[in-house]
Structure formats: C-alpha cells, structure tokens
Design a protein around this motif. Sequence first.
Motif, short mmCIF file in Angstrom:
data_model
loop_
_atom_site.label_atom_id
_atom_site.label_comp_id
_atom_site.label_asym_id
_atom_site.label_seq_id
_atom_site.Cartn_x
_atom_site.Cartn_y
_atom_site.Cartn_z
N PRO A 171 3.88 12.82 7.81
CA PRO A 171 3.74 12.90 9.25
C PRO A 171 4.52 11.80 10.00
CG PRO A 171 1.79 11.89 8.31
CD PRO A 171 2.67 12.27 7.15
N TYR A 176 4.63 9.84 14.09
CA TYR A 176 4.68 8.40 14.28
C TYR A 176 6.00 7.87 14.83
CZ TYR A 176 0.19 8.16 12.04
OH TYR A 176 -1.13 8.31 11.76
N VAL A 331 5.80 12.30 -8.08
CA VAL A 331 4.71 11.36 -7.77
C VAL A 331 4.18 11.57 -6.36
CG1 VAL A 331 5.62 9.61 -9.34
CG2 VAL A 331 6.22 9.50 -6.93
N ASP A 406 12.28 6.95 -5.84
CA ASP A 406 12.39 6.16 -4.60
C ASP A 406 12.88 4.72 -4.82
OD1 ASP A 406 12.02 7.77 -2.41
OD2 ASP A 406 9.83 7.70 -2.53
N GLU B 143 -4.06 5.65 5.94
CA GLU B 143 -4.64 5.86 7.27
C GLU B 143 -3.64 6.49 8.23
OE1 GLU B 143 -6.44 2.37 8.85
OE2 GLU B 143 -7.68 2.06 7.07
N ASP B 144 -2.37 6.52 7.88
CA ASP B 144 -1.40 7.06 8.83
C ASP B 144 -0.35 7.93 8.14
OD1 ASP B 144 0.08 4.83 7.72
OD2 ASP B 144 -0.83 3.57 9.27
N VAL B 145 0.77 7.32 7.74
CA VAL B 145 1.85 8.10 7.17
C VAL B 145 1.78 8.03 5.64
CG1 VAL B 145 3.30 7.68 9.18
CG2 VAL B 145 3.49 6.18 7.19
N ILE B 146 2.76 8.63 4.98
CA ILE B 146 2.79 8.57 3.52
C ILE B 146 3.36 7.21 3.08
CG2 ILE B 146 3.79 9.57 1.43
CD1 ILE B 146 3.92 12.24 2.87
N SER B 148 3.69 4.64 -0.70
CA SER B 148 3.71 4.83 -2.14
C SER B 148 3.40 3.50 -2.81
CB SER B 148 5.07 5.37 -2.60
OG SER B 148 4.99 5.76 -3.95
N LYS B 157 3.68 4.25 -10.26
CA LYS B 157 3.92 4.51 -8.85
C LYS B 157 3.16 5.78 -8.48
CE LYS B 157 8.18 4.31 -7.32
NZ LYS B 157 9.13 4.59 -8.38
N ARG B 158 2.62 5.80 -7.28
CA ARG B 158 1.97 7.03 -6.83
C ARG B 158 2.05 7.08 -5.32
NH1 ARG B 158 0.94 11.70 -9.52
NH2 ARG B 158 -0.50 12.91 -8.26
N ASP B 159 2.43 8.22 -4.78
CA ASP B 159 2.45 8.34 -3.32
C ASP B 159 1.03 8.28 -2.79
OD1 ASP B 159 5.14 8.55 -3.41
OD2 ASP B 159 5.28 10.46 -2.36
N LEU B 161 -1.24 9.36 0.27
CA LEU B 161 -1.16 10.36 1.33
C LEU B 161 -2.30 10.21 2.31
CD1 LEU B 161 -0.51 13.36 -1.05
CD2 LEU B 161 1.19 12.26 0.39
N PRO B 162 -2.04 10.51 3.58
CA PRO B 162 -3.15 10.57 4.52
C PRO B 162 -3.97 11.82 4.24
CG PRO B 162 -1.11 11.24 5.60
CD PRO B 162 -0.75 10.78 4.22
N ARG B 164 -6.14 12.53 1.94
CA ARG B 164 -6.27 13.01 0.57
C ARG B 164 -6.32 11.79 -0.36
NH1 ARG B 164 -1.74 16.92 -2.00
NH2 ARG B 164 -1.96 17.89 0.02
N THR B 166 -5.18 10.15 -3.98
CA THR B 166 -4.39 10.24 -5.21
C THR B 166 -4.83 9.07 -6.08
OG1 THR B 166 -2.63 8.98 -4.15
CG2 THR B 166 -2.40 11.37 -4.18
N GLU B 184 7.58 4.49 -0.55
CA GLU B 184 7.93 5.63 0.32
C GLU B 184 8.16 5.11 1.73
OE1 GLU B 184 8.19 9.19 -0.55
OE2 GLU B 184 9.34 8.75 1.26
N GLN B 291 -14.54 12.84 11.11
CA GLN B 291 -13.14 12.45 11.16
C GLN B 291 -12.90 11.52 12.35
OE1 GLN B 291 -10.52 15.52 10.24
NE2 GLN B 291 -8.69 14.30 10.48
#
Lengths: 573, 320
Positions: A171, A176, A331, A406, B143-146, B148, B157-159, B161-162, B164, B166, B184, B291
């Motif tokens: 997003p 943003y 990932v 990345d 809390e906002d964008v993606i 990593s 390494k793991r993305d 995500l807002p 969700r 992981t 990321e 939410q």
Amino acid sequence: MSMPPSNMSPSAEAASSQAGTTRSGLAEAARPPREHYLNAGYGIKSWLLTTDHKRIGILYLLSVTFFFAIGGLYATAIRLELLTPQGDLFQPDTYNRVFTMHGVMMIFFFLIPSIPAVMGNFLLPLMIGAKDVAFPKLNLASWYMYMIGAGFTMWSLMHGGVDTGWTFYTPFSSTYSNTYTTATALGIFINGFSSIFTGVNFIVTIHRMRAPGLTWFRLPLFVWAHYATSLIQVLATPVLAITLVLLFLERAFRIGFFDPAIGGDPVLFQHLFWFYSHPAVYIMILPSLGVISEIIAAFTRKAIFGYKFVAFASIAIAVFGFLVWGHHMFVSGESAYSALVFSVLTMLIAVPSAVKVFNWMATIYRGSIEYSTPMFYALGFMGLFVIGGLTGLMLGTLGIDVHLHDTYFVVAHFHYIMVGGAVMGYMGALHFWWPKITGRLYSGFFSHLSALLVFLGFNLTFFPQFVLGYMGMPRRYHVYPEEFQVLHVLSTAGASILAVGYAIPLFYFLYSLKYGAYAGRNPWGAVGLEWQTTSPPPLHNFHEMPVVDFEAYEYKEAPVAERQPYRVVKYGL
Amino acid sequence: MNFDLFDFPIFPEQASTLASSVDALYFFALAISAFFSLLIAVVLFIFFVKYRRQRTGEVGEPIHGSLALEVTWSIIPLIITMVLFGWGAKVFLEIVTPPENAREYFATGKQWMWKIQHPEGNREINELHVPTGVPIKMTLTSEDVIHSFYIPAFRVKRDVLPGRYTTLWFEATKPGTYHLFCAEYCGAEHSQMIGKVVVMEPDDYQTWLAGGKAKSPIAAGEELFAQYACTTCHLEKGSGRGPWLGGIAGETVALVGGGSAVRDDNYLRESIMLPTAKLVAGYDPLMPTFQGQISEEGVMQLIAYIKSLDSEPSAEGSED
C-alpha cells in the motif's frame, strides 16, 4: 535447394552500388543511391506524419536515446550518492525519487521499446521482403502513444518525480506516497498501448507479409525473436494496464483492492504486477537474443547451428515467461507450496536460454570470424548473459533466494540481464545495422574502444554488487553501513567507465552521418534480404519484389559481393 | 575507521544454524556457475582466435546442427537445475518451518522502526537481544506499508505485511552484534529502518532480561481482554453470546454460510479486527470491529492471552 546463378544480371540501379560489399577494398566505389527513404521527403511534417516504418524507427531511435540519457543521468546520481556510506548528496526523499525515475525511464521508456520499436520497426519489413508493416498508421500511433506517455511521466518528473520504486508496491504507492504516482502511472498506462500496437503490427506483418518463398523456417532468427516478443507484448501488457487502473482507483477513490486497511490485499498487487513485469523482462531480452543470432551468423559467415532449436527456444521462453512471476515473491507472503512450483518453473526456463548459448557457440565453431564491433558486442553479450542467467538460477533456488531477495545481488543480476544482455544487444544491433539505416560507416577504432569500455565498465560496476548482495546490503538504501563502502566505490568507478563507453558512440555515429564512408548495400557481406537493397533503403524498401528460394544464413564459398541471393521479379502486376 | 583498501569483508558472518546450510547451497551454485562461465569464456576465446577469418571471401563450414548435441545440452542443464531446485527446496522448507519448541517473539514494523517484544514481556525498539542455542520464532506484522525483516548473518528474511501475520525463525549460534535491516522499500527513511541483533550467551541473556521491567504478553493480553470488555460475551461454553476462547487455537471450525477455517494466528487476528469476515456457525454477527482501536502489539498480546487459556473454563472465568 539450389542457389540462384551467381552472375544473374542485376538491374542497372543495383549494379551501381553492388560493388560496395566489402568494406576494405570496395567501399570507395560505393555511392549512395539517388533516392532513399531519408530524401523521400523533407521538413518536419514528413517526419511527424510519416507512416514509413523506417522513419518511425528513427523517431523511436531519437526518443529512446533521449530517455536513455535521462535514465543514465539518474544512474550517475545514484552512483555518486553511494560513493560514501552517509547521505551527502541528496535528502532521503530525493534519493528515493532518483532511483525510482531511473527505473521508470530505463524500463518503460528505454528498454521495452529499444530493440523492438527501433530496430524491429526498421528491419522487420526489410527482413521479410515487405514494403512496410501491416498497419503503418497504427505504427505511427504507437510512437505518439509512447510520446504522450513519456510526456505524463516527464511532467511528474519535473514536478518532483515519484518515490515508489518502479515496482509501485502497495500500500505504499496507493496510500502512503505523497508524490506524483498517478501521473507517472498514467504515463506508463498510455505507453503500454504503444507496446501493444507494435506487438499487434509485428504479429500480423510476420504472418501476412512475408515475401514469396520466405517460409517460417527461412525467417531470420531476429524475426522469430520479435514474433515471440510481440506475443508477450500483446498478452501481458493489458495486465499491467489493469493493475495501474486498480492502483489509480484505490489511490483516488479509496476503493480497497490492495490496502488491507480498506479491505484489500497487498500481495495481490505483486501478483498482478509481476504477471506483467516478469514477461516484460523477456520483452527486453528476447529481441536481443535475436540480434545476437544475426550478428553471429553474419560475422562467422555461417548458418546458425540448430536453427529450429534456437527459433523454438524463443517461443519456449515467451511461454514459460508467463509462468514464473511468483519467483519475485518467495518471501513476500505466498505459500511455501506456490514457492516450490514457481521455483521449479523458473529452473525450466533456464533450459531454452542455455540451448541458445550453446547453439551460438557451436555456430562460432569452425566459422570464419571477422573481428568487428557488432561481433565484439555479441561476444560481450554472451559472457554477461551467461553470468546473468546463472545468477538468475541462484535466485530461483529457494534456499538461496530467502537471503538474497531484495539485496544488491538482485540488482546486479537484473543489470547483467537488462544492461549486459538487452543493452549490449541493442548496441550490437545499432552497430550492425547503422550502415543500412544511414548508408554510412563509422569509425572502427572508436567503436572497438567503446565496446571494450562498455564491457569492462559494466563488469566493474555490477560484479561487486553480487558480493555486496551476499554480504546482505539491501537494495534502495540511501545510506549504508561502512563495511560496504569499498565495494560501492569500485561500483561507482566502473559506472564512470561505463558512462564514457556509452557516450563515445554518440560522437562517432553523429560524425559518420556527414563524414563516414558510404556503406554500400552490404558492407559486412551478410546474407538476408535487408542487405540486398540499397543503404539507405528506398522508400518502399525494394525496387523489385524479392523472391526467396534460399535458406536463412546460406553462406556459400564465393565472394558474397558477387552473389545475388534472390531472384528478381518486377512489380509488374 | 581504519581504512585499508585490501581489508574489507566480502562474506557475511555465519551466526545461525541456518547460515551454514544456506552457504553450502550457495557455494555449490557458485561453483557450478563459475565452472560454466569459465568453460564458456575459455571455449569462446579459443574459437575466436582459432577461427578468425583468414582471407576475404572465406565462409564458415556449413554445419547445420546435431540432434544429439541439442539433446545433450538440454538434458545437462535440466539435471543441474533440478538438483539446484531439490536442494534449494530442502533448505527453504527448513527455513520456513519453525521447530515446535521455538520461543515466540513478536515484531511490528512501522515507518521507520522495528518494535520487538520478548515472551517475557521485555520490549525493544530497533534492537533484538536473543540467546544462543534456542530456536526463536518471530511473528511479524506491519502497522502501515510492507517492510521486510532481514538478518543477513542468520540468512533469514521475511516480508512484514500490514493486516496479516508472517513468521520467521532462527537459532543463533555465535554471540555478537549483527545487522537488522528492512529489506522491502518502505518510504523516505527506508535505509534508516535498521537495527542491531545482539546475540548473547543464555546466562547473559537472562541477566539482560532481568534488567528490564516486564509484563508478559499473556498478562498484558489479559488486561486488554478486560479493558476492551471482551469478557462480557466470551464466557464459558454456552453461557455467553460469544464462544469460549480457551483451546481454540489451531482447531478447524465451520463457518456461517458454509466452509471452514483453521483458527491460526491470522484467523484470530482477523476475528478481532473484522469479526464478521469469518463468523463461526451458530453465532450472530454481534461483535464490533476493533480495527483501528487496538494497536498491533495489543492484538498480539490478546492472541497470546487467548492461546494461553485452557479449553475448560476455570471457575474464576465464569464469575464475571
């Protein structure tokens, strides 16, 4: 399959420039044809309203060169900033815009149109013995779509640019970012139509407009590669358009597609984006593979080894290219099972790529190799493409990708494919067909020098980035820990050599336009219909309709200068 | 900094149990790549010298192809890539499957910091202290964008995500301080969204833990559970308007409108944030959405509390 008699009486016009077929001995005898596409009309209107595929190719040549220069300036800015670990040239915001605009300019406005829209437009009808592409007006429209798209993107650039990365991940991009995402996305959306128009045109042209006798398996491999590319352009580009529309709707009207705060799924964007953008990598590299086949055949004077395998490898790459998008997301939140499937499919696409390289090597075996600038580019291409491909395999290997995703390893890998592959191919093509496009020869010394500088500079720029990547240096970092500095300095040093390598051709190409020796029809002694017409070609490409009764790359032991490998019939109908 | 041109690292430290598995695979791939790159380069060089044009008008030998060769050089790359795939898949499954006994840590990413919570309740920002020899599972959200979550020395390494969860796991092997990166791209200060991972001997870690005042996530979750009045409905089995939450984690339930769902962390999170998204059969859509009202850390604490509840409600639970 028999060759036509070699001393068949050529037409009077052909005889006048027939002599100029080898550069060394006979070039001085070459005279430019009296009439050709460049003097068929003068004035700005004759260019802006032209439907001649050759002139449209030139329009594209000028435009993509302009955007390549802009993208290159951004690259220079990036490399300068990364000389030191601190951020001393730009604010973070500015740096983010710089690398975003570098990516957007280079990918959408240089790489994707580069070979298809410049070389493909110019050469495809010539290679298949046609007067023009199937839809000449659509062809012109494609250039206008490109320029309008570029206009929107330039507008956003001049108003401060965009900071989302060329990948526009949501997003961040939809919610943003406070930059001109919409204008840029609109520019790319419109530009997509230019790509689709070109693709449609090429597909129909190749199907419907081949000269008599030019069967599918007599086509130059450049044509096969462009056929495969066009399929991708037509099938994948609409998905990018849809994705950008959804992004726009979310950004403008807060309709939740991608932002989880309004009910969307951010990973969905990545699926849609890569469903286009992975095949787009093949839009960039496939035409290059076609170019390399042409160059190798011409400068070894030899048929391409395993013609059908090389031809179908292009199609296989185009098809498999649609099935591997998930390898960008190992990932990112896709399931482990999806990751396994995408990994195995990614491995499979290595096979047709490897087949091409091995066939080229087998072609060079026992060839008659001429050391020329296009051949140096082809050689450089093979080295860099092999490294790019093998590092791509490493990234496709799941256990390694988790660590490398990345990082600068990825940056290095895709530059090996896109610059080491696609741009080397483009430069090779430009040097190979420049005499055909302009009717002039360029400096041998300076073009050798520039090919060498490009190769060395490229490797010095990007090889250290593989090391940086495995060290863990993430991409898109404005400042970085000190221990990475030496490798970054090496990379910047390489980039300065690369820049010189790219700048030199600008001078000798321009110089050749006025002072270069006349090229004659066939300065390289190559076979292929485009070499049988004058340089520059006449408005309608051929004075007589070519009839093809020879195979692709049919080199026979005889001075090519004396051969006329197609039968001549008059357009007497 | 003592700057020496010939003294800079070119390989990352190995500080987790996964690092050596990943590196072994990497060196194998690297060896194959180096072998083929060199082979092709040497062969091309020899050809270029040997078959250079000797006289004008010379053409190459008319060789058109060989099915045997085409098959050979299709099969060999195929075999090599399948080996790479298989080995890569094995290492990958190791990386994505946390051991059963892993200790659970939480991390939340936001522009531009990492907030981390230990199972004992200690909280840190942009720092992660972990003991050696203990498998650690990180549950991650944004809390906002993606973002990593990337620790190069651990090769994980793991993305992030807002909306969700992981997960990622590692077992540190070597005390020291390592980089924590956001991998990321996440906006202006992306390259400042970094931190350090401090790996300590278990004893030192215990000492470090004791130094911070801590309320465990379960205890914090219990307070939130009362604070947000969850207790008014989620009473013992059958007696409240909502289901009793003890022992539900991991079980499969039937949903209103058909279908079923596994009640994993992501399900629990969604049921707090958007309760009607996957409503359990037999219940009315009465629960309000939380939410935007509870922080991501709060949700994680609530989930920790819910997962700590027994399937049989205690006597204390039914009094309210």
